[in-house]
Design an enzyme around this catalytic site. Structure first.
Site, PDB file in Angstrom:
ATOM      1  CB  CYS A  57      -0.868  -4.299   8.566  1.00 41.83           C
ATOM      2  SG  CYS A  57       0.305  -3.019   8.088  1.00 41.83           S
TER       3      CYS A  57
ATOM      4  CD  GLU B 239      -1.296  -2.300   2.157  1.00 43.28           C
ATOM      5  OE1 GLU B 239      -0.112  -2.643   1.936  1.00 43.28           O
ATOM      6  OE2 GLU B 239      -2.014  -2.895   2.963  1.00 43.28           O
TER       7      GLU B 239
HETATM    8  C1  AOF Z   1      -0.116  -5.073   4.504  1.00 36.43           C
HETATM    9  N1  AOF Z   1       0.597  -4.923   3.353  1.00 36.43           N
HETATM   10  O1  AOF Z   1       2.261  -5.430   1.990  1.00 36.43           O
HETATM   11  C2  AOF Z   1       2.033  -6.676   3.975  1.00 36.43           C
HETATM   12  C3  AOF Z   1       1.254  -6.864   5.153  1.00 36.43           C
HETATM   13  O2  AOF Z   1       6.880  -6.370   9.904  1.00 36.43           O
HETATM   14  P1  AOF Z   1       6.034  -5.660   8.896  1.00 36.43           P
HETATM   15  O3  AOF Z   1       5.835  -4.211   9.193  1.00 36.43           O
HETATM   16  O4  AOF Z   1       6.465  -5.902   7.462  1.00 36.43           O
HETATM   17  O5  AOF Z   1       4.548  -6.276   9.019  1.00 36.43           O
HETATM   18  C4  AOF Z   1       4.317  -7.620   8.744  1.00 36.43           C
HETATM   19  C5  AOF Z   1       2.857  -7.942   8.972  1.00 36.43           C
HETATM   20  O6  AOF Z   1       2.042  -7.058   8.200  1.00 36.43           O
HETATM   21  C6  AOF Z   1       2.520  -9.354   8.492  1.00 36.43           C
HETATM   22  O7  AOF Z   1       2.619 -10.302   9.525  1.00 36.43           O
HETATM   23  C7  AOF Z   1       1.084  -9.182   8.012  1.00 36.43           C
HETATM   24  O8  AOF Z   1       0.182  -9.203   9.088  1.00 36.43           O
HETATM   25  C8  AOF Z   1       1.111  -7.784   7.434  1.00 36.43           C
HETATM   26  N2  AOF Z   1       1.576  -7.809   6.047  1.00 36.43           N
HETATM   27  N3  AOF Z   1       0.190  -6.062   5.346  1.00 36.43           N
HETATM   28  O9  AOF Z   1      -1.019  -4.299   4.784  1.00 36.43           O
HETATM   29  C9  AOF Z   1       1.644  -5.659   3.052  1.00 36.43           C
HETATM   30  N4  AOF Z   1       3.130  -7.426   3.720  1.00 36.43           N
HETATM   31 ZN    ZN Z   2       0.711  -2.863   5.920  1.00 34.62          ZN
END
Ligand code: AOF
Ligand code: ZN
Length: 360
Positions: A79, A56
């Site tokens: 997230c 995003e």
């Molecule tokens: C999203 N968009 O592209 C992804 C998500 O450690 P971080 O900050 O990379 O967060 C990882 C967590 O975020 C992962 O466990 C999942 O819940 C979410 N991944 N969410 O909105 C993304 N890769």
């Molecule tokens: Zn995210």
């Protein structure tokens, strides 16, 4: 229902973008985002590497247009949680005054799991969920299993003859499938975090288990070797670049041997063993702790049999060669009949690929 042809087109584009992260984002999910305004795409992005910006964020940053009032498509719920590698995406979406969010799947991560959607709605954003939900789950099948069960998604890959044999005799390497199947296996290796074989396969086939026939990155190569019997001269032990080899062995393996392998750059895991036989559950838990979300099991017979009889698989991929061996050994030795369900079939050159799942 609430989804238009345009919605379907844009979410499919999210799947395509998400797929570009394969092999690099583990243990995170594969996520793609498209931002659309007045019928055209004004921003796109995908999650490129673990610890890096989310899809995003990249999509928002890629846009040169006014995002206010746009629709954001994302295959996974944005997230909303903290204490992780990057800041949450929901506050960004709200601050950009995006008016509609369309997603395929809620994020099964217990820290999110619907809370992202709730926060977006609370901010007055229209959120439509469940578009091409099954396709979305297929895109993120590794993540969906791993985030809940903390063990990898397991695919067992077997190349066999028409009469169901994997080799002409015990301890004899037998080449069964054609070029297209070999390419496909290398594609699988590129996509999985790790590949696993038993020590006997190393002795008989001396495989490299790398990605050579297609462009890609090598998976971590894992050997189950109860008494640390593989030769230090095996291809898989000779590290020439960035390849990684891990060996799971018994607690009773000789310390000297362990040190010999460690000096060669091999990572050794010692687990309790029953007559040199390691407990697969223990291995899978250990792999989970190492953030391995997907595992390709490549052989041989003993390993296939253990994974199947203990029901430790999510998918079986059979590469069926049109050869008859007449004699030889079959892929598994299991107790009793096991019924599976065919999920997909596809022609791979001269061979047939059959994807099977458990019949639930
Ligand atoms: C999203 N968009 O592209 C992804 C998500 O450690 P971080 O900050 O990379 O967060 C990882 C967590 O975020 C992962 O466990 C999942 O819940 C979410 N991944 N969410 O909105 C993304 N890769
Ligand atoms: Zn995210």
């Amino acid at each position: 229902m609430k989804f238009s042809t345009q919605d379907l087109t844009y979410i499919k584009r999210c799947f395509e973008l998400a797929d570009k992260g394969r092999g690099f984002v583990s243990p995170n999910p594969f996520v793609g985002t498209v931002i659309v305004k007045d019928g055209s795409i004004i921003g796109e992005g995908w999650h490129k590497n673990f610890g890096g910006a989310h899809a995003e964020v990249i999509a928002v940053e890629s846009s040169n247009e006014e995002i206010k009032g746009a629709t954001l498509y994302c295959n996974l719920e944005p997230c909303c949680h903290f204490n992780k590698q990057t800041p949450p995406c929901v506050p960004l979406i709200i601050s950009k005054e995006i008016s509609r969010v369309v997603i395929s799947n809620l994020d099964p991560n217990p820290n999110v799991n619907g809370n992202g959607v709730k926060q977006l709605r609370k901010a007055g954003i229209r959120v439509d969920t469940g578009i091409l939900e099954d396709e979305g789950k297929e895109v993120n099948k590794f993540y969906f299993k791993y985030v809940i069960e903390k063990v990898p998604y397991i695919t067992i890959k077997i190349a066999q003859s028409i009469d169901g044999k994997i080799s002409a005799d015990k301890d004899v390497q037998t080449w069964l499938t054609g070029e297209d199947s070999v390419k496909y296996v290398h594609q699988l290796r590129d996509r999985y975090d790790a590949v696993l074989v038993g020590a006997n396969t190393i002795k008989v086939d001396d495989p490299r288990l790398t990605v050579r026939e297609v462009k890609g990155r090598d998976p971590i190569r894992i050997i189950i070797d109860g008494d640390l019997s593989v030769s230090p001269d095996s291809n898989i032990i000779k590290l020439t670049g960035d390849e990684k080899t891990w060996i799971f062995t018994s607690e009773n393996s000789h310390q000297e041997k362990i040190e010999q392998f460690e000096k060669l750059g091999i990572k050794i895991f010692q687990l309790p063993a029953d007559k040199k036989k390691l407990d697969l559950d223990g291995i899978l838990k250990e792999l989970g702790k190492e953030s391995i979300t997907s595992l390709l099991v490549e052989g041989g017979r003993q390993i296939f049999s253990q994974f199947i009889s203990q029901e430790l698989f999510d998918e079986i991929v059979i590469l069926q060669s049109p050869k008859i061996l007449g004699k030889g050994i079959s892929a598994f030795e299991t107790n009793g009949i096991k019924k599976l369900k065919i999920k997909k079939t596809e022609r791979l050159g001269e061979d047939l690929k059959i994807v099977l799942v458990d019949r639930q």
